[in-house]
Design a protein around this motif. Structure first.
Motif, short mmCIF file in Angstrom:
data_model
loop_
_atom_site.label_atom_id
_atom_site.label_comp_id
_atom_site.label_asym_id
_atom_site.label_seq_id
_atom_site.Cartn_x
_atom_site.Cartn_y
_atom_site.Cartn_z
N GLY A 110 32.85 51.68 -24.85
CA GLY A 110 31.45 51.34 -24.59
C GLY A 110 31.16 49.88 -24.90
O GLY A 110 32.06 49.09 -25.16
N SER A 111 29.88 49.52 -24.88
CA SER A 111 29.50 48.12 -25.09
C SER A 111 29.86 47.64 -26.49
O SER A 111 30.08 46.45 -26.70
CB SER A 111 28.00 47.93 -24.86
N GLY A 112 29.88 48.55 -27.46
CA GLY A 112 30.21 48.16 -28.82
C GLY A 112 29.09 47.44 -29.53
O GLY A 112 29.25 46.97 -30.65
N THR A 113 27.91 47.34 -28.87
CA THR A 113 26.73 46.74 -29.49
C THR A 113 25.77 47.86 -29.84
O THR A 113 25.45 48.70 -28.99
CB THR A 113 26.05 45.74 -28.54
N TYR A 114 25.33 47.88 -31.10
CA TYR A 114 24.53 49.00 -31.58
C TYR A 114 23.19 48.53 -32.11
O TYR A 114 23.06 47.43 -32.63
CB TYR A 114 25.29 49.75 -32.68
N MET A 115 22.20 49.36 -31.92
CA MET A 115 20.88 49.06 -32.46
C MET A 115 20.59 49.98 -33.64
O MET A 115 20.97 51.14 -33.66
CB MET A 115 19.81 49.24 -31.38
N GLN A 116 19.96 49.40 -34.62
CA GLN A 116 19.53 50.16 -35.79
C GLN A 116 18.02 50.05 -35.88
O GLN A 116 17.47 48.96 -36.02
CB GLN A 116 20.18 49.61 -37.06
N ALA A 117 17.34 51.19 -35.76
CA ALA A 117 15.89 51.19 -35.83
C ALA A 117 15.42 50.80 -37.22
O ALA A 117 15.92 51.31 -38.22
CB ALA A 117 15.34 52.56 -35.45
N SER A 118 14.49 49.87 -37.30
CA SER A 118 13.93 49.48 -38.59
C SER A 118 12.73 50.34 -38.94
O SER A 118 12.47 50.61 -40.11
CB SER A 118 13.52 48.00 -38.57
N GLU A 119 11.98 50.77 -37.97
CA GLU A 119 10.77 51.56 -38.20
C GLU A 119 10.68 52.62 -37.11
O GLU A 119 10.17 52.37 -36.03
CB GLU A 119 9.54 50.67 -38.19
N LEU A 120 11.20 53.80 -37.39
CA LEU A 120 11.26 54.88 -36.41
C LEU A 120 10.62 56.13 -37.00
O LEU A 120 11.13 56.70 -37.97
CB LEU A 120 12.71 55.17 -36.02
N TYR A 121 9.52 56.55 -36.43
CA TYR A 121 8.80 57.73 -36.90
C TYR A 121 8.78 58.79 -35.82
O TYR A 121 8.48 58.50 -34.66
CB TYR A 121 7.37 57.36 -37.32
N VAL A 122 9.10 60.02 -36.21
CA VAL A 122 9.18 61.13 -35.26
C VAL A 122 8.29 62.27 -35.74
O VAL A 122 8.01 62.40 -36.94
CB VAL A 122 10.63 61.63 -35.08
N ILE A 123 7.86 63.12 -34.81
CA ILE A 123 7.06 64.29 -35.14
C ILE A 123 8.00 65.48 -35.30
O ILE A 123 8.86 65.72 -34.45
CB ILE A 123 6.03 64.59 -34.03
N THR A 124 7.85 66.21 -36.37
CA THR A 124 8.72 67.37 -36.60
C THR A 124 8.24 68.55 -35.76
O THR A 124 7.03 68.73 -35.54
CB THR A 124 8.75 67.77 -38.08
N ALA A 125 9.20 69.35 -35.32
CA ALA A 125 8.87 70.52 -34.50
C ALA A 125 8.03 71.53 -35.27
O ALA A 125 7.25 72.29 -34.68
CB ALA A 125 10.15 71.18 -33.98
N LYS A 126 8.18 71.55 -36.60
CA LYS A 126 7.45 72.52 -37.42
C LYS A 126 6.15 71.97 -37.99
O LYS A 126 5.52 72.62 -38.82
CB LYS A 126 8.35 73.02 -38.55
N SER A 127 5.74 70.80 -37.53
CA SER A 127 4.48 70.23 -38.01
C SER A 127 3.32 71.14 -37.63
O SER A 127 3.24 71.68 -36.52
CB SER A 127 4.25 68.85 -37.39
N SER A 128 2.38 71.29 -38.57
CA SER A 128 1.18 72.08 -38.30
C SER A 128 0.04 71.22 -37.78
O SER A 128 -1.05 71.73 -37.51
CB SER A 128 0.74 72.80 -39.59
N ASN A 129 0.29 69.92 -37.65
CA ASN A 129 -0.76 69.01 -37.18
C ASN A 129 -0.14 67.94 -36.30
O ASN A 129 -0.12 66.76 -36.64
CB ASN A 129 -1.49 68.38 -38.36
N LYS A 130 0.38 68.35 -35.16
CA LYS A 130 1.10 67.43 -34.29
C LYS A 130 0.19 66.38 -33.65
O LYS A 130 0.60 65.24 -33.45
CB LYS A 130 1.86 68.22 -33.22
N ASP A 131 -1.04 66.77 -33.34
CA ASP A 131 -1.97 65.79 -32.76
C ASP A 131 -2.27 64.68 -33.76
O ASP A 131 -2.35 63.51 -33.40
CB ASP A 131 -3.27 66.48 -32.34
N GLY A 132 -2.45 65.06 -35.02
CA GLY A 132 -2.68 64.06 -36.05
C GLY A 132 -1.47 63.18 -36.27
O GLY A 132 -1.58 61.97 -36.48
#
Length: 766
Positions: A604-626
């Motif tokens: 592959g390209s051998g160039t990699y990105m590392q996210a500095s600020e990556l936020y995800v919503i969990t599937a089990k969240s009880s407040n996904k809209d929030g």
């Protein structure tokens, strides 16, 4: 107002209308910082922003509360005279009145290290002064003087302690100053406490034998206590025995403040202790801490709190210095029943450790949202770090994700292996939210970045910023195409016998590097199949075995650029986090370069990105809209907000960064002609930046279109990095590989053992 302490135009406006009930327990006594607790809170502290003044040409420091007054030093700049001065002032915490004390210091000739006040209104200072000597060898000499002034400004005592301070060159500065109830001075430096009587006469010193002094302050008993790291790295608290010139009784279970402010008299207990997340009361009798408040609950970024103290009426006064904006607030916090405060829907962000950036983002969101309030759940107590903190934190986070009971609504994946976690189906697909958004769309972000965080058709998250990791080599030697295999780099090394592939590389370093950036080539997390017994992986082990066990850095004082240009070092591992990174590499090699990348099994390209600020919503969240409301708000903020580090994932933000860098103005003379440097280049207004390696220095120029194109091309081919988050697999491989490196087992035998152990791990963790 910038770079000064200020309040709001309307003083004494409580923010109860925007406060939210917290989920963390109030008054918890535990002696440690337990993570992940979500008990209902009975009380919250409501902030009230106070107005100190509206002078934009002043700044404040040396805050100290005594009785119903806040004392401070005020550095003022006089535009008319072009001079600065230090004025000592007092602010009434009862009626909001402000007075300048009749004590003024010429800031051009000196200043104040530290200041304290007593119950009678006397002011004590440790001041420095600059004095020019005379003669052929004239120079400027700094003196240190202790002063005492009464409330009218009359000087009651002045004692020059310069000679005392200079007796120990490693402890020659005033770190902080404290007074006991007898008006005696305690002056801290790096690891030494100097003691001076109320008359300023030196009485002796206390050698703490500490790694670092955290803070010093007077407790409710009128005695002075010192918080410090001992030689084992543990935080200790000791009374300073003035008469015995030694440390007295030592106390355990003291919170790690990371130097975040001094110690003050407590409210219910003995000492008030400020950390970057909470404010605690500490009891000397039972050596326990009681959490008084969480800064985030009061919509304050704890990383910005530079001073906190209890007032005479039992409230908390905090000085909040926002280093990002240059603004400083004076805030009084009142203990209030949570039932009397407007409630919001709670959103929990789970993170391994809380950063200044995340706290700032949470505070900003909480202040502007009438519906939601963000809490932060930290899985690693970085104030009490141990060898297992990282793995324990990841285990606790994984348990919450899978159990569902304590699952956060949002996860911070900045330091985790996103691909492995995504294979477990624990993240929500953000695509529907983006499609409904009125401020964001997929097209706003680099297509490759969106694709990189899309797994099995689900977009799990978009980083606000990222960095790139890759390998650079001379185009004349490695060619002009990106990407190569293990076979390619082995062949390249064979063509340059006597030279080092990388500076200072060892077996362990090379093995970790190859695993960090190519681990996914040997694990299919979707099927669970591993291939560490393959010929490709055995080649990796054999290649790693060609590197030395250790590298002698002590006898190597030449810089990386010097070794590259002499041909001693062939390649450079680099991180790209700014526009200037591109030009720096070519300057380092002295000729055109290719970002050929890390070798991979798949080429592959051998160039990699590392996210500095990556936020995800969990599937089990009880407040996904929030949860989406916070992420949407965060991604829509200007890139410079909240200490964003690296390169922006939003295309328009990178365009703005490039435009700003390329449209630079230059210095001109009185005729409007550009002023040139020694190399004939125009000088940018504000000067130029440079980098130095000791025997090699480079001054950056304005990025060219060609350099910007190279950066954009790297972004387009970069892949998400699996370089963080799986210490278990890395440890298995490193542990078993030693037998081959030491000649105890064949490469095939070791590969088979690794295959077996990793396969078991993958089967258990899919």
């Amino acid at each position: 107002m910038r770079k000064k302490l200020r309040g709001r135009k309307a003083t004494a406006i409580a923010l109860a209308s925007v406060m939210a009930m917290s989920l963390a327990a109030c008054g918890r006594q535990d002696g440690s910082n337990q993570v992940g607790q979500t008990e209902q809170k009975e009380y919250v502290y409501v902030p009230e922003y106070l107005e100190l003044d509206d002078n934009t040409n002043s700044s404040y420091s040396n805050m100290t509360v005594q009785g119903d007054k806040l004392y401070y030093t005020n550095y003022q700049w006089d535009e008319a005279s072009g001079e600065s001065k230090v004025v000592l002032g007092a602010y009434s915490l009862t009626d909001g009145s402000r007075e300048d004390l009749p004590i003024t210091i010429n800031a051009d000739g000196g200043g104040i290290y530290s200041m304290q006040a007593d119950a009678e209104g006397n002011i004590y200072t440790a001041e420095f002064e600059w004095n020019a000597t005379e003669g052929d060898d004239a120079y400027t000499q700094q003196t240190t003087v202790l002063h005492k002034y009464d409330a009218s400004g009359t000087e009651l005592m002045a004692q020059d302690i310069t000679d005392i301070m200079q007796q120990d060159e490693n402890n020659s500065y005033v770190g902080s100053m404290c007074l006991d109830d007898q008006g005696r001075f305690y002056i801290s430096s790096d690891s030494l406490i100097r003691l001076f009587g109320s008359d300023g006469q030196f009485q002796g010193a206390v050698q703490t034998d500490s790694q670092w002094i955290q803070g010093m302050g007077k407790a409710k008993d009128g005695k002075v206590y010192l918080a410090y790291y001992d030689q084992s790295g543990n935080v200790k608290l000791s009374q300073i025995d003035f008469d015995g010139k030694a440390l007295g009784q030592t106390y355990d279970n003291f919170p790690n403040t990371n130097g975040n402010g001094g110690l003050c008299a407590g409210i219910e207990n003995d000492l008030l202790v400020n950390t970057d997340t909470a404010l605690y009361d500490y009891s000397l009798a039972d050596q326990k801490t009681t959490e008084i408040l969480s800064w985030l609950d009061s919509d304050i970024n704890g990383s910005y709190v530079t001073y906190a103290a209890a007032t005479a009426d039992g409230k908390i006064l905090a000085v909040v210095n926002d280093w990002n904006t240059g603004e400083t607030d004076l805030v009084k916090l009142t203990r209030t029943k949570a039932s009397e405060v407007a409630q919001k829907s709670q959103i929990t962000i789970g993170t391994l450790y809380t950063s200044q950036s995340l706290q700032a983002a949470a505070v900003a969101f909480n202040k502007q949202s009438n519906e939601y309030h963000v809490n932060i759940k930290t899985y690693i107590d970085d104030n009490n770090w141990t060898e297992t903190s990282w793995s324990d934190g990841i285990t606790a986070m994984n348990n919450d994700i899978t159990s569902g009971a304590g699952c956060p609504d949002i996860l911070d994946l900045s330091s985790l292996d996103v691909k492995e976690l995504a294979s477990k189906g624990v993240f929500e697909d953000m695509t529907p939210y983006l499609e409904k958004s009125s401020v964001l769309s997929k097209d706003d972000f680099f297509e490759n970045i969106v694709d990189s965080y899309t797994f099995d058709g689900k977009l799990v998250g978009i980083p606000k910023s990222f960095t790139l990791s890759t390998i650079v080599g001379k185009t004349s030697e490695v060619g002009d195409k990106k990407g190569w295999t293990i076979d390619d780099i082995i062949a390249y090394a064979g063509q340059h016998e006597g030279a080092s592939l990388f500076e200072g590389m060892t077996k362990s370093g090379m093995l970790y590097t190859l695993l960090a950036y190519d681990l996914d080539s040997y694990i299919d997390w979707e099927t669970g199949k591993c291939s560490f017994d393959s010929e490709d992986f055995q080649k990796v082990l054999e290649f790693v075995n060609t590197f030395p066990e250790e590298y002698d850095w002590q006898n190597d004082d030449r810089s990386t650029p010097a070794k590259i240009q002499s041909g001693e070092v062939l390649l450079n591992m680099t991180g790209i986090y700014q526009l200037n990174s591109i030009q720096e590499e070519e300057a380092m090699f002295g000729e055109p370069v290719t970002y050929i990348g890390y070798p991979t099994s798949g080429g592959g390209s051998g160039t990699y990105m590392q996210a500095s600020e990556l936020y995800v919503i969990t599937a089990k969240s009880s407040n996904k809209d929030g949860a989406w409301a916070f992420i949407e708000n965060y991604l829509n903020q200007p890139f410079d907000n909240f200490y964003s580090y690296g390169l922006p994932a939003r295309k328009s933000a990178l365009d703005d960064m490039v435009e700003k860098a390329m449209n630079m103005t230059y210095m001109t003379d009185e005729n409007g002609e550009q002023i040139l440097d020694e190399n004939g280049n125009p000088i940018p207004e504000g000067g130029t930046s440079s980098i130095s390696y000791g025997d090699w220095e480079y001054s950056y120029h304005i990025p060219t279109q060609e350099e910007v194109a190279v950066l954009q091309d790297l972004i387009n081919v970069a892949e998400p990095s699996s370089a963080t988050g799986n210490d278990e697999i890395t440890n298995i491989i490193t542990e078993e590989a030693e037998a081959f490196f030491k000649g105890q087992k064949s490469v095939s035998d070791v590969a088979n053992v690794i295959q077996s152990r990793v396969q078991v791990y993958v089967n258990e963790n899919r």
